[in-house]
Scaffold this motif. Sequence first.
Motif, short mmCIF file in Angstrom:
data_model
loop_
_atom_site.label_atom_id
_atom_site.label_comp_id
_atom_site.label_asym_id
_atom_site.label_seq_id
_atom_site.Cartn_x
_atom_site.Cartn_y
_atom_site.Cartn_z
N GLY B 4 0.81 -1.21 0.00
CA GLY B 4 0.00 0.00 0.00
C GLY B 4 0.84 1.26 0.00
N LEU B 12 -2.54 1.52 -8.44
CA LEU B 12 -3.44 0.62 -7.73
C LEU B 12 -3.74 -0.60 -8.58
N LEU B 14 -6.56 -3.38 -8.98
CA LEU B 14 -7.96 -3.47 -8.57
C LEU B 14 -8.64 -4.69 -9.17
N GLU B 40 -3.54 6.84 -8.64
CA GLU B 40 -4.54 7.31 -7.68
C GLU B 40 -4.96 8.75 -7.97
N ASN B 82 -19.82 0.06 -5.05
CA ASN B 82 -19.86 -0.67 -3.77
C ASN B 82 -21.14 -0.35 -3.00
N PHE B 102 -9.68 4.89 -3.06
CA PHE B 102 -9.64 3.42 -3.05
C PHE B 102 -8.22 2.98 -2.71
N HIS B 103 -8.11 1.76 -2.22
CA HIS B 103 -6.76 1.32 -1.87
C HIS B 103 -6.32 0.17 -2.76
N ASP B 104 -5.03 -0.03 -2.74
CA ASP B 104 -4.45 -1.08 -3.58
C ASP B 104 -5.03 -2.44 -3.19
N GLU B 106 -8.07 -3.41 -3.75
CA GLU B 106 -9.50 -3.32 -3.43
C GLU B 106 -10.38 -3.98 -4.50
N THR B 107 -11.48 -4.54 -4.03
CA THR B 107 -12.49 -5.09 -4.93
C THR B 107 -13.62 -4.09 -5.03
N ILE B 108 -14.01 -3.72 -6.24
CA ILE B 108 -15.04 -2.70 -6.42
C ILE B 108 -16.20 -3.26 -7.25
#
Lengths: 222, 268
Positions: B4, B12, B14, B40, B82, B102-104, B106-108
Amino acid sequence: MLSRFGAFLRSSIGKKSLMAFTGLLLILFLIAHVVGNLSLYADGDGAKFNAYAAQLEALGPLKLAAELGLVILFGAHIALGMRTYLENREARPVRYKDLAPKGRRTLASMTMPVTGIVILVFLVIHIIDFRLADFSKQGLAALVIERLSHPLGAGIYFISMGFLGVHLWHAFQSLVQSLGFRHPAYLPAVKTVGMVLGVLIAALFATFPILCLMFKGQWPWN
Amino acid sequence: MSGGHDTHSHGLNLTLHVWRQKNAQDTGHFETYSLQGISEHCSFLEMLDQLNEQLLREGREPVAFDHDCREGICGSCSLVINGRAHGPDRETATCQLHMRRFHDGETIYIEPFRAKAFPVQRDLVTDRSAFDRIIAAGGFVSANTGSPQDANALPIPKEAADLAMDAAQCIGCGACVAACPNAAAMLFVGAKVSHLALLPQGQPERRKRVLAMVEQMDKEGFGNCGNIYECEAACPKGISVENIARMNREYLCASLTARPQGEAKGGF
Ligand code: FES
């Protein structure tokens, strides 16, 4: 004239405002109901409570009219609630994977149909228990105490009052909004009054199963 | 895998679950894609642009989504990200949403605005013309006002002007409907009714307008308001639910007092 009223009732805002108005009257009924019930605590033998019941009974046709009014109020409120619930389901035929909160919903506001249905089931039990039962021999107070001294009876009444409390938590500020009376100056007061009123009504009702279970009518303060 | 802390240099990574639907008749389904090295600093829609470039390179159909101004003023963009209309931020349209939210890893989940009145046309594109029909039913002033008049010829109280301007900020994106657990359109219609009801120009058609717009809203198949207020929280313009209360009282008042067409004679 009639068609105009019909159009109003069919409209979404008409349904909501009528649900709000019947809800307001039902809240007033609950306040009168719980205050009357408190007479059960006035003495050990339930004489005051029975006298209060006899007084209502003595109203004769007036009591009948009041009961009819309650049937109409409850009936309209329930019918409108169910109708809007079904329409709302239909308004989103494909559901989201998971509709997440954006920040304004509450447990109470999201569960009005559920808490409403539980209260309806309770209402049926309650009417069978006390309105349709024959208490001419022992008196109403004894019947109430007997019913609520039993863990099952007390449990049903106590849990139902929990659902009523959650329903009322959202109810008051919601009906104020539905009837169009919203103003920043008195909004905080409406919210607070609504929540306090809702919790107070439900909590007062909930004392009956708790105290009956604990003392079986032998109130320690008498 | 990059941690992260060094997303700045690597971007990122994703996993996207995107709603794909061929047309209005298709039932639709989620499809899963992985995207690598998304900056990002880019916007959510730019991230989708990169997804589409990747899909095109692979010879697959790109994802259809609505957008136009990409600066939060046109109301074209949509998406439920989400489970939240226009994503996680307050007063932010999807086009204004940054990937730094959003973060590295992450599932969206990305879905269209869902409502019977907003049928999906393709993938994430919905038909929001129900809003246009509500406006056409009465959300306008029909008097021809001629050329602009002197600014102070028509006095408007400051408070009314402020409230009307707040309501007029609505960009008609439909996030209120999307975020409403009941798929109600009350915030949109409330904003449009309020905006004209507060101004002198809106007075002649005030009663007729609210009756016609609410009637059209109901015809379109939107749900009923439960005063849950998720609409207000999802609105990219922060429109207040006070506008819904105003519409409620406008409607109640109009229902009681509007005269049927041609009956406004007075007397006995
Ligand atoms: S694209 Fe115009 S508001 Fe988002």
